[in-house]
Design an enzyme around this catalytic site. Structure first.
Site, PDB file in Angstrom:
ATOM      1  N   MET A 147     108.306 -42.957  33.227  1.00 53.42           N
ATOM      2  CA  MET A 147     107.956 -42.703  34.374  1.00 53.42           C
ATOM      3  C   MET A 147     108.272 -41.296  34.663  1.00 53.42           C
ATOM      4  SD  MET A 147     106.519 -45.376  35.321  1.00 53.42           S
ATOM      5  CE  MET A 147     106.210 -44.912  37.017  1.00 53.42           C
ATOM      6  N   GLY A 182     117.254 -46.592  32.100  1.00 47.71           N
ATOM      7  CA  GLY A 182     116.633 -45.477  32.868  1.00 47.71           C
ATOM      8  C   GLY A 182     115.461 -45.772  33.442  1.00 47.71           C
ATOM      9  N   ASP A 183     114.268 -44.769  33.255  1.00 47.56           N
ATOM     10  CA  ASP A 183     113.009 -44.982  33.583  1.00 47.56           C
ATOM     11  C   ASP A 183     112.148 -45.489  32.379  1.00 47.56           C
ATOM     12  OD1 ASP A 183     113.157 -42.348  32.427  1.00 47.56           O
ATOM     13  OD2 ASP A 183     111.938 -41.455  33.802  1.00 47.56           O
ATOM     14  N   GLU A 184     112.772 -45.984  31.284  1.00 46.24           N
ATOM     15  CA  GLU A 184     111.679 -46.267  30.078  1.00 46.24           C
ATOM     16  C   GLU A 184     111.724 -47.681  29.979  1.00 46.24           C
ATOM     17  OE1 GLU A 184     113.401 -42.694  27.178  1.00 46.24           O
ATOM     18  OE2 GLU A 184     113.907 -44.609  27.071  1.00 46.24           O
TER      19      GLU A 184
END
Length: 610
Positions: free
Chosen positions: A481, A522-524
């Site tokens: 993201m 995280g954002d993964e």
């Protein structure tokens, strides 16, 4: 003798012996046998209940210790101490009141600050005082012991190449490093602690998927003494015997009542061990009358303790357990002897006038024999007849009282077992719920409730195997993201967390039931599209996810935009294992991100299969 038997007295004596003594003897024998069987079953059941209770106590105690160690391994303070590798330069999260089990610092707090080594010592010493552990050790990824409360000779030694590489601590460290799971080692002598018997709970310390080292908690064998030495309900001869199997040889792990120095020193071939311990070490559970390690007949129950890999036998000498039977038998024989003497004297002393009273006595005897224990002889007639009737009534009353006492005791024990069984069912149900919750937490991301990295590896490997069997392909999409860090820094981690939760919800809504979504951290995120036949079939899935995740996110009256960068890999074209497919999709994602930056395209790119 012939003259005596020809008269009424002799015949009366024979009649008394036939009609009174023999039936009473048979009845008494039957009642004694029934009482002995009932008492044996009661004692055996009691041993089984005690064995189950002790097994549950040990299992519960060890699971609590495993949980303590696991939470300790997740402490920010412990992780920072291992990363620094020196008690003089410890660095930890700058937050007052570090708590056991802390995970990540709040986004509004400072990143790091230098921490006095005494803070780590105080934290771990408090942990030891609360739990009763012997020592706490920190081990870096290379296997070096970098911290120890006790500061024994193992401090600053390497467990992979140093003098203690053959200890249980070294074995536990290798297991934690190789499998990234917490483990309990065997109880063995530990040289740095003066060869005291000890085991270790070793948990890996992991940060962002990287193995930093391990935290090890040293358990002294004496910690189990409150459970092992608890002989409640075992009388004066009872004891709890525990042993383990080392290469076909049994080793006793606790002091024995008849061999106090046997702990860890007495080694016996498995085939020569007592039958109950053989059964326990073979993983079997049971109970019954058997014999112990010195050939003494005992009432015992045996269980296998899987957490310790030990066998447990709860036993009590049969002579003590069945003592009420022996006492009752002696009392009964004494009563029968008294009755026999009274019968003989009465038969010789009385003549023809005794026939009618004897008929009445015979009738009473027949009634008792038929089960009417309330019948009593009429103490009428001559003094001797009255005495005889009174003695007979006393015997019948005692037998009736003994029967009533036996029934009351059996009912009391039965009620105790019902109550114990009810408590056991409640404990089993509570443990089942706790284990299910722990299993879920171990395999899912706590924020989004998606499968975590560990669970993704297993599920993706299974999906690859199924695709190989069915001759199909699958697509792995690596999703990152964009602008998430800026949003998180600007609006705070709570808004960032809500955005990640909405991303997870959109992934679930836009994937099929047979597909898979997971969070790497995280954002993964990772999405897996299964059951595709052509590589091009993965592109529509990526396009659909691109559109869904590009929609604005509404959080707390804020409308935020965070478009995804998606990389695509296809099995088997881009790899045959989960690691290869994820790596390929990751590379594709970065290619898309770089292309977007060059083109200044803020709408996001859809990966194209080339």
């Amino acid at each position: 003798m012939k003259r005596l038997l020809s008269g009424i007295s002799g015949r009366l004596l024979v009649g008394f012996g036939t009609l009174v003594v023999l039936p009473v003897l048979l009845l008494t024998h039957y009642m004694l046998a029934a009482y002995e069987r009932s008492l044996t079953e009661t004692v055996v059941t009691s041993m089984s209940t005690l064995a189950n209770h002790n097994a549950r106590k040990i299992d519960s105690y060890l699971h609590e210790r495993l949980t303590d160690t696991l939470l300790l391994s997740q402490s920010v303070l412990v992780r920072s101490a291992i990363e620094d590798g020196s008690r003089d330069t410890l660095t930890a999260v700058a937050r007052e009141g570090v708590e056991l089990g802390a995970t990540e610092p709040d986004a509004t707090e400072p990143d790091t600050s230098t921490l006095d080594p005494s803070k780590l010592e105080g934290f771990l010493e408090t942990f030891m005082e609360q739990t009763g552990y012997y020592d706490v050790l920190l081990i870096d990824a290379a296997g070096t012991v970098v911290f120890s409360i006790k500061q024994e000779s193992d401090l600053y030694t390497n467990l992979l190449s140093g003098p203690y590489r053959g200890t249980q601590l070294a074995s536990g460290f290798r297991h934690a490093r190789d499998f990234l799971t917490i483990n309990l080692t065997n109880f063995d002598p530990y040289p740095p602690s003066g060869d005291d018997i000890a085991a270790f709970l070793v948990a890996p310390v992991v940060a962002e998927g990287r193995f930093l080292g391990s935290v090890a908690v040293q358990l002294a064998l004496s910690l189990l003494d409150p459970i092992i030495t608890d002989r409640t309900g075992l009388g004066g001869s009872g004891e709890i015997v525990m042993a383990r199997l080392d290469g076909g040889v049994g080793r006793y792990m606790v002091p024995l009542r008849r061999a106090p120095d046997a702990v860890y020193q007495r080694r016996i071939p498995f085939a020569e061990m007592p039958p109950p311990m053989q059964q326990a070490l073979s993983g079997n559970a049971g109970q019954g009358v058997t014999y112990d390690y010195v050939g003494q007949e005992v009432v015992a129950a045996w269980r296998y303790i899987p957490t310790l890999r030990w066998g447990m036998v709860v036993k009590m000498d049969a002579a003590e357990a069945l003592a009420p039977v022996t006492q009752l038998r002696q009392l009964t024989f004494a009563l029968l002897a008294a009755i026999l003497v009274v019968t003989a004297l009465t038969g010789i002393a009385f003549g023809r006038s005794l026939v009618l009273p004897m008929h009445r006595l015979k009738a009473v005897t027949d009634a008792i024999k038929a089960g009417d224990y309330q019948q009593r002889a009429d103490p009428a007639g001559p003094r001797e007849i009255r005495q005889f009737a009174q003695a007979f009534n006393a015997m019948a009353e005692r037998l009736n009282n003994a029967r009533a006492a036996l029934e009351a005791r059996v009912e009391e024990r039965t009620q105790e077992l019902r109550e114990a069984n009810a408590r056991l069912q409640v404990e089993i149900e509570e443990r089942r719920h706790a284990e299910a919750r722990l299993h879920h937490l171990a395999h899912h991301d706590p924020l989004t409730n998606l499968p975590n990295r560990h669970s993704l590896q297993d599920r993706l490997t299974q999906a690859i195997a199924m695709s190989a069997r069915e001759g199909r392909q699958l697509a792995v999409l690596f999703i990152d993201m964009d602008r998430f860090k800026a949003i998180n820094d600007t609006y705070g981690h709570q808004v960032g967390d809500q955005l990640l939760i909405q991303v997870a919800e959109r992934l679930r809504e836009n994937l099929r039931a047979s597909d898979l979504a997971a969070r790497l951290g995280g954002d993964e995120f990772i999405a897996v599209a299964t059951q595709i036949n052509q590589p091009q079939e993965g592109v529509p899935v990526a396009t659909k996810l691109q559109a869904a995740l590009s929609e604005p996110f509404v959080i707390n009256d804020l409308t935020l935009s965070s478009t995804p960068s998606i990389g695509l890999s296809i099995y088997p074209d881009d790899g045959a294992t989960a690691e290869e497919l994820i790596k390929k999709a990751d590379a594709e994602m970065y290619r898309v991100k770089r292309g977007r930056r060059r083109n200044q395209d803020n709408d996001g790119d859809t990966p194209v299969r080339r």
